[in-house]
Design an enzyme around this catalytic site. Structure first.
Site, PDB file in Angstrom:
ATOM      1  N   GLU A 270     -14.249   5.174   7.769  1.00 49.46           N
ATOM      2  CA  GLU A 270     -14.751   6.203   6.850  1.00 49.46           C
ATOM      3  C   GLU A 270     -16.189   5.883   6.459  1.00 49.46           C
ATOM      4  OE1 GLU A 270     -11.983   6.522   3.568  1.00 49.46           O
ATOM      5  OE2 GLU A 270     -10.333   7.090   4.900  1.00 49.46           O
ATOM      6  N   HIS A 293     -11.184  11.891   2.103  1.00 47.50           N
ATOM      7  CA  HIS A 293     -10.413  10.916   1.320  1.00 47.50           C
ATOM      8  C   HIS A 293     -10.435  11.290  -0.173  1.00 47.50           C
ATOM      9  CE1 HIS A 293      -8.962   6.457   1.229  1.00 47.50           C
ATOM     10  NE2 HIS A 293      -8.372   7.167   0.289  1.00 47.50           N
TER      11      HIS A 293
HETATM   12  N1  LIG Z   1      -5.473   9.892   0.102  1.00 53.10           N
HETATM   13  C1  LIG Z   1      -5.586   9.339  -1.069  1.00 53.10           C
HETATM   14  O1  LIG Z   1      -6.538   9.580  -1.808  1.00 53.10           O
HETATM   15  C2  LIG Z   1      -4.514   8.411  -1.536  1.00 53.10           C
HETATM   16  C3  LIG Z   1      -4.234   8.320  -2.911  1.00 53.10           C
HETATM   17  C4  LIG Z   1      -3.232   7.462  -3.318  1.00 53.10           C
HETATM   18  C5  LIG Z   1      -2.561   6.674  -2.409  1.00 53.10           C
HETATM   19  N2  LIG Z   1      -2.887   6.749  -1.095  1.00 53.10           N
HETATM   20  C6  LIG Z   1      -2.167   5.945  -0.114  1.00 53.10           C
HETATM   21  O2  LIG Z   1      -0.788   6.323  -0.150  1.00 53.10           O
HETATM   22  C7  LIG Z   1       0.003   5.173   0.011  1.00 53.10           C
HETATM   23  C8  LIG Z   1       1.359   5.411  -0.617  1.00 53.10           C
HETATM   24  O3  LIG Z   1       1.228   5.475  -2.031  1.00 53.10           O
HETATM   25  P1  LIG Z   1       2.504   5.360  -2.992  1.00 53.10           P
HETATM   26  O4  LIG Z   1       1.976   5.315  -4.366  1.00 53.10           O
HETATM   27  O5  LIG Z   1       3.500   6.381  -2.648  1.00 53.10           O
HETATM   28  O6  LIG Z   1       3.027   3.921  -2.580  1.00 53.10           O
HETATM   29  P2  LIG Z   1       4.469   3.338  -2.820  1.00 53.10           P
HETATM   30  O7  LIG Z   1       4.344   1.868  -2.647  1.00 53.10           O
HETATM   31  O8  LIG Z   1       5.073   3.870  -4.052  1.00 53.10           O
HETATM   32  O9  LIG Z   1       5.314   3.913  -1.583  1.00 53.10           O
HETATM   33  C9  LIG Z   1       5.155   3.482  -0.260  1.00 53.10           C
HETATM   34  C10 LIG Z   1       6.507   3.569   0.409  1.00 53.10           C
HETATM   35  O10 LIG Z   1       6.335   3.264   1.791  1.00 53.10           O
HETATM   36  C11 LIG Z   1       7.442   2.474   2.188  1.00 53.10           C
HETATM   37  N3  LIG Z   1       7.108   1.752   3.402  1.00 53.10           N
HETATM   38  C12 LIG Z   1       6.339   0.633   3.521  1.00 53.10           C
HETATM   39  N4  LIG Z   1       6.272   0.269   4.818  1.00 53.10           N
HETATM   40  C13 LIG Z   1       6.994   1.171   5.509  1.00 53.10           C
HETATM   41  C14 LIG Z   1       7.295   1.320   6.887  1.00 53.10           C
HETATM   42  N5  LIG Z   1       6.835   0.449   7.795  1.00 53.10           N
HETATM   43  N6  LIG Z   1       8.074   2.355   7.265  1.00 53.10           N
HETATM   44  C15 LIG Z   1       8.562   3.218   6.333  1.00 53.10           C
HETATM   45  N7  LIG Z   1       8.318   3.129   5.011  1.00 53.10           N
HETATM   46  C16 LIG Z   1       7.537   2.110   4.611  1.00 53.10           C
HETATM   47  C17 LIG Z   1       7.713   1.592   0.989  1.00 53.10           C
HETATM   48  O11 LIG Z   1       9.015   1.029   1.026  1.00 53.10           O
HETATM   49  C18 LIG Z   1       7.500   2.554  -0.158  1.00 53.10           C
HETATM   50  O12 LIG Z   1       8.683   3.219  -0.530  1.00 53.10           O
HETATM   51  C19 LIG Z   1      -0.808   4.067  -0.654  1.00 53.10           C
HETATM   52  O13 LIG Z   1      -0.521   2.801  -0.131  1.00 53.10           O
HETATM   53  C20 LIG Z   1      -2.223   4.459  -0.380  1.00 53.10           C
HETATM   54  O14 LIG Z   1      -2.659   3.782   0.767  1.00 53.10           O
HETATM   55  C21 LIG Z   1      -3.842   7.595  -0.647  1.00 53.10           C
HETATM   56  O1  LIG Z   2     -10.332   6.502  -4.820  1.00 54.52           O
HETATM   57  C1  LIG Z   2     -10.315   5.961  -3.733  1.00 54.52           C
HETATM   58  O2  LIG Z   2     -11.329   5.572  -3.150  1.00 54.52           O
HETATM   59  C2  LIG Z   2      -8.974   5.691  -3.035  1.00 54.52           C
HETATM   60  C3  LIG Z   2      -7.917   6.707  -3.330  1.00 54.52           C
HETATM   61  C4  LIG Z   2      -6.580   6.376  -2.681  1.00 54.52           C
HETATM   62  O3  LIG Z   2      -6.680   6.130  -1.337  1.00 54.52           O
HETATM   63  C5  LIG Z   2      -5.826   5.272  -3.357  1.00 54.52           C
HETATM   64  O4  LIG Z   2      -5.475   4.300  -2.695  1.00 54.52           O
HETATM   65  O5  LIG Z   2      -5.560   5.416  -4.552  1.00 54.52           O
END
Ligand SMILES: NC(=O)c1ccc[n+]([C@@H]2O[C@H](COP(=O)([O-])OP(=O)(O)OC[C@H]3O[C@@H](n4cnc5c(N)ncnc54)[C@H](O)[C@@H]3O)[C@@H](O)[C@H]2O)c1
Ligand SMILES: O=C(O)CC[C@@H](O)C(=O)O
Length: 412
Positions: A270, A293
């Protein structure tokens, strides 16, 4: 006069990068911190190395890579705040072995991501990205072909954690059938049910959405063979981490029509800052929604994250509590009014606690309270004592001299 043992707040340098919310700055100010340096971007590697060497507390989002090499420069750093959910941008093991706890905001942007994902599922099922692109080019093709309601369709959620479960609940409220796959056994919310495995989920879903963290096991978890297991014309949404999907395989499947569309918010590489060039094999494909993102980037989420992470950093700095640290032994501590609080972070080797206690016994200082938690490699012990300033200086020096000590701090 004995020299002061606790580090005055006015000397603690807080470095906040990547445009973290003003709420974070306000939280530090209200807690009495005055040296707060704020940047709206991540810093180039060389500059970061210089700045992190001076900082006591650093706050980042997802763009700043705190590798073991970078952390080796962070000689004064006491804590790291990830003002987001994901923490894969920090070498958590290296930080722990340097005695640096890492805090994040595990829920504050959950709802924002879930809302976006469900909206994208609707857009993709209606073919809106292609129709919008056509209109932008002056085209007009009014047709229902390939356009579907989401009601009655199946959404497959990979990673049924905080975000995955929220997506499931909102999708179900729209009449969607919800299946999920997780490596952990999970309680199904609403009428969602667990698929027999990833392949089973892929085979029955009209839309697949990914909500797993970035780990060695999730890297390229969706590649050519998983895409081949999806229903012809199905849709993929990735708002988790870019490396979870083989992006070239995805681009090929979208070009050939094997997949109907995709919405992608995260990429293997990114841009570091707004305005930098974004490059991806998905650029130019009409059936793809591309976003920079921003899954968690709403004002509501960023304000909450600013408060939450800054409060955790202040609490650790002022009081030593590590509750909810993602890489560190968790200790919840009461206030320590009237006592000197000594923090000792050490390699978790046998006999460490007796060496710590021997120092107090030999100094003839009574221990008011003691709190210990260990991880396999690192231990964290907090000792509250009634000691004179002169004793405090000596005790801290003696603790720091124990072989295997990673860091010591004293709080008055
Ligand atoms: N796009 C964005 O801006 C944004 C924002 C927030 C989070 N995220 C991403 O989203 C991800 C998930 O967030 P969350 O709060 O739901 O996390 P979380 O930890 O609550 O949930 C992740 C789930 O994935 C499962 N998991 C882990 N490895 C796995 C695998 N190999 N196969 C299947 N399931 C598996 C875990 O058991 C868990 O239930 C974060 O790690 C982050 O990277 C992105
Ligand atoms: O704010 C960010 O840069 C990351 C957002 C998201 O991927 C997260 O992990 O919460």
């Amino acid at each position: 006069m004995a020299k002061k043992t606790s580090y005055p707040k006015s000397d603690i340098r807080v470095l906040l990068l990547e445009g973290v919310s003003q709420n974070a700055v306000d939280t530090f100010r209200e807690a009495g911190y005055s040296q707060i340096e704020v940047h709206d971007k991540s810093l180039p590697e060389d500059e970061l190395k210089r700045r992190i060497a001076e900082a006591h507390i650093i706050g980042i989002r997802s763009r700043t890579q705190l590798t073991a090499e970078m952390l080796a420069e962070a000689r004064r750093l006491i804590a790291i705040g990830c003002f987001c959910i994901g923490t894969s941008q920090v070498d958590l093991d290296a930080a722990e072995l340097l005695g640096i706890p890492v805090f994040n905001a595990p829920y504050s942007n959950t709802r924002s991501v879930a809302e976006l994902v469900v909206a994208e599922a609707i857009m993709l099922m209606r073919g809106i990205p292609q129709k919008s692109a056509q209109c932008h080019r002056g085209g007009w093709s009014k047709s229902a072909a390939g356009s579907h309601e989401v009601r009655g369709k199946t959404i497959g959620i990979v990673g049924y954690g905080h975000i995955g479960t929220q997506v499931g609940l909102i999708a179900e409220a729209l009449g969607m059938r919800v299946v999920f796959h997780d490596i952990e056994a999970k309680l199904s919310l609403g009428n969602a049910h667990a698929a027999a495995g990833l392949d089973d989920l892929l085979a029955q879903s009209d839309v697949v959405t990914l909500h797993v963290p970035e780990t060695p096991a999730t890297r390229d978890m969706i590649g050519a063979s998983q895409i081949a297991s999806m229903r012809p014309g199905a849709h993929l949404i990735n708002a988790s981490r870019g490396k979870v999907v083989d992006i070239d395989a995805l681009a090929g499947a979208l070009q050939s029509g094997q997949l109907g569309g995709a919405a992608v918010d995260v990429f293997p590489v990114e841009p570091k800052a707004n305005g930098d060039l974004f490059e991806s094999p998905l650029v130019g494909l009409d059936n793809v929604i591309l976003t920079p993102h921003i899954g968690g980037s709403t004002l509501e989420a960023q304000d909450n994250i600013g408060l939450e992470v800054a409060a955790k950093l202040v609490r650790y700095s002022d009081n030593g509590s590590t509750l909810s640290a993602v890489n560190f032994p968790e200790v919840t501590l009461p206030g320590h009014e009237g006592s000197l609080r000594l923090l000792h972070i050490h390699r978790n080797v046998p006999g460490m606690l007796s060496r710590v206690n021997e120092i107090f016994s030999q100094a003839g200082v009574n221990i008011d309270g003691q709190f210990l938690r260990t991880h396999p490699n690192v231990g964290y012990v907090v000792i509250d004592v009634a000691a004179t300033d002169a004793q405090a200086v000596q005790l801290k020096e003696q603790l720091a001299a124990i072989p295997g000590t990673l860091r010591t701090r004293s709080l008055v």
